[in-house]
Design an enzyme around this catalytic site. Structure first.
Site, short mmCIF file in Angstrom:
data_model
loop_
_atom_site.label_atom_id
_atom_site.label_comp_id
_atom_site.label_asym_id
_atom_site.label_seq_id
_atom_site.Cartn_x
_atom_site.Cartn_y
_atom_site.Cartn_z
N ILE A 246 8.77 57.82 -6.29
CA ILE A 246 9.22 56.52 -6.57
C ILE A 246 8.79 55.97 -7.80
O ILE A 246 9.87 55.41 -8.63
CB ILE A 246 8.70 55.70 -5.30
CG1 ILE A 246 9.54 56.02 -3.99
CG2 ILE A 246 9.09 54.24 -5.58
CD1 ILE A 246 9.01 55.39 -2.83
N ILE B 299 1.59 56.98 -9.23
CA ILE B 299 2.18 58.16 -9.54
C ILE B 299 3.00 58.69 -8.23
O ILE B 299 2.78 58.29 -7.29
CB ILE B 299 1.21 59.22 -9.82
CG1 ILE B 299 0.18 59.66 -8.97
CG2 ILE B 299 0.45 58.90 -11.21
CD1 ILE B 299 -0.87 60.53 -9.20
N GLY B 300 3.88 59.48 -8.58
CA GLY B 300 4.78 60.21 -7.41
C GLY B 300 6.22 59.82 -7.85
O GLY B 300 6.62 59.37 -8.88
N GLU C 194 -3.59 50.84 -12.96
CA GLU C 194 -4.62 51.39 -12.85
C GLU C 194 -4.70 52.72 -13.08
O GLU C 194 -5.57 53.55 -13.05
CB GLU C 194 -5.23 51.10 -11.35
CG GLU C 194 -4.09 51.68 -10.12
CD GLU C 194 -4.24 51.28 -8.80
OE1 GLU C 194 -5.00 50.28 -8.69
OE2 GLU C 194 -3.91 51.64 -7.97
N GLY D 46 -5.68 49.66 -5.11
CA GLY D 46 -5.43 48.61 -6.09
C GLY D 46 -4.34 47.68 -5.83
O GLY D 46 -4.07 46.67 -6.63
#
Length: 434
Positions: free
Chosen positions: A217, A214-215, A236, A334
């Site tokens: 990028i 997430i985020g 994940e 991960g």
């Protein structure tokens, strides 16, 4: 018929915790706030000492990590989130380096004990089941191994499918809460991030199966995939950025070999829209992290494409993703699970994507990693590296070939210094632009 459940107060529930116990907290948006507060209150009152707390990333306050409670609580996290970063860096809390996919093994093997599991769940259905909602990860393993399981029943927890369902007979103590889950809202990607997203999107083929976090990028990558076809999700975690692609039919899982037609994840972090999306949705499977992050499972999906990020990369392709020098900033997570799984997939690709410089203008591409920095992804695991200046494939390349390719996508202001360092490292046969 829905079984009758006896509810107690949070203060009553945490009376089972005693000195020396190991306590697991469910992750991210599902951290059981009322139980945490009640547990810390007991600690402040001197009712126990040396209680070990374990969890992955959690959102919200982490008062058990307060330096004032040293000797009362010891936080040993599996990932260093923003809420415990400073106390971990200062030594008041600690970190267990572990691949995310192996966190559940720590409990099931007994390497990390679990005396009390404190979790948050959806309301009980007519068959006596609750759902772990947004946090299955290692929480399912903790529930299996704990001597005592305390569950907060919260109507805001979505009823997710997959490994998320547990029967009420496996829960010892019940509390109630109706506090909304913590939401995460991310700023729109900036120009640099959109450029990175465009380069990544060019590497993603129709029919690919995606993993990304997430985020900004990941959101930039997802925003560039609107013209793609038949993408799948095995990850994940995911957040809001994937929802428009599901609604438009770009993400349909049609080409997946494992769990075809299903989106697979182990935990979530996003807005209420994401939580509502997985509620009663059989198209989303929230699975044990030992499944989602198993490289053998990951590799079965063709064109598996894993996109992860880094804090620093050296000119040979070594990736540091968990620390800034000796200061731990996040965790192994991960990244390797998916990089290795994707690299073993038929037509798969593993990608490290990051801006070429920090917010302060420091190059994230370095001649050597900063002293104390740990290698999360080795140079032998590296395939694609992406910055706003392009994408390069490092797999099968020599050290000097890698250095030249990586320098070419560094920020222009830093290329000469990097070229000089490579020249000094590899000798006169290395091209030097200075």
């Amino acid at each position: 018929m829905t079984p009758t459940i006896k509810f107690v107060s949070p203060q009553e529930a945490v009376k089972c915790i005693k000195s020396g116990d190991h306590v697991h907290l469910s992750s991210v948006a599902s951290a059981p706030r009322i139980l945490i507060e009640a547990m810390v209150e007991r600690g402040r009152n001197g009712e126990f000492k040396n209680v070990h707390v374990n969890h992955l990333h959690t959102e919200g306050p982490a008062p058990y990590a307060d330096p004032e409670l040293e000797g009362v609580f010891q936080l040993d996290s599996f990932f260093v989130g923003a809420n415990v970063r400073k106390v971990t860096q200062s030594g008041y809390a600690d970190y267990i380096p572990i691949f995310l996919g192996e966190t559940s093994r720590l409990y099931r093997s007994g390497i990390v004990p679990c005396d009390v599991a404190m979790v948050q769940v959806s309301p009980v259905d007519k068959h006596g089941y609750v759902s772990l909602g947004t946090s299955v990860d290692a929480t399912l393993a903790a529930i299996e191994c704990a001597k005592t399981v305390i569950a907060v029943v919260n109507p805001n927890v979505p009823r997710s499918f997959g490994d998320a369902f547990i029967h009420t007979s496996r829960i010892d103590i019940f509390c109630q809460d109706n506090t909304p889950l913590v939401e995460a809202h991310f700023a729109k990607p900036n120009e640099v991030e959109m450029a990175i997203g465009a380069h990544c999107a060019e590497l993603i083929e129709d029919g690919a199966c995606l993993q990304m976090g997430i985020g900004s990028i990941p959101n930039a990558v997802l925003a560039k995939l609107t013209n793609h076809k038949d993408l799948g999700i095995h990850t994940e975690m995911f957040a809001d950025g994937v929802l428009p692609l599901v609604e438009s039919g770009v993400v349909n899982g049609r080409n997946k070999v494992t769990d075809p037609g299903k989106m697979v994840s182990t935990f979530l972090m996003g807005s209420k829209e994401v939580y509502d999306f997985i509620d009663d949705n059989p198209g989303v499977l929230m699975m044990d992290v030992a499944y989602t992050n198993d490289p053998k499972i990951i590799s079965k999906n063709p064109k598996m494409t894993a996109i992860n990020s880094a804090l620093q990369v050296d000119i040979t392709g070594q990736v540091c993703a968990d620390s800034i020098g000796t200061k731990f900033y996040s965790g192994v997570g991960g990244q390797i699970d998916f990089i290795y799984g994707a690299s073993q997939s038929k037509g798969g690709k593993s990608i490290i994507a990051m801006p070429s410089v920090t917010n302060k203008g420091v190059s994230k591409i370095a001649p050597v990693l900063e002293p104390g920095a740990g290698v999360v992804t080795t140079r032998a695991h590296m395939h694609y590296l992406v910055t706003e200046y392009g994408a390069v494939d490092l797999y099968g390349k020599t050290l000097q070939e890698r250095a030249k390719a990586i320098i070419n996508i560094a920020h222009p202001d830093h290329r000469e210094a990097l070229d000089r360092a490579a020249f000094e490292r590899f000798g006169p046969h290395f091209h030097f632009i200075g």
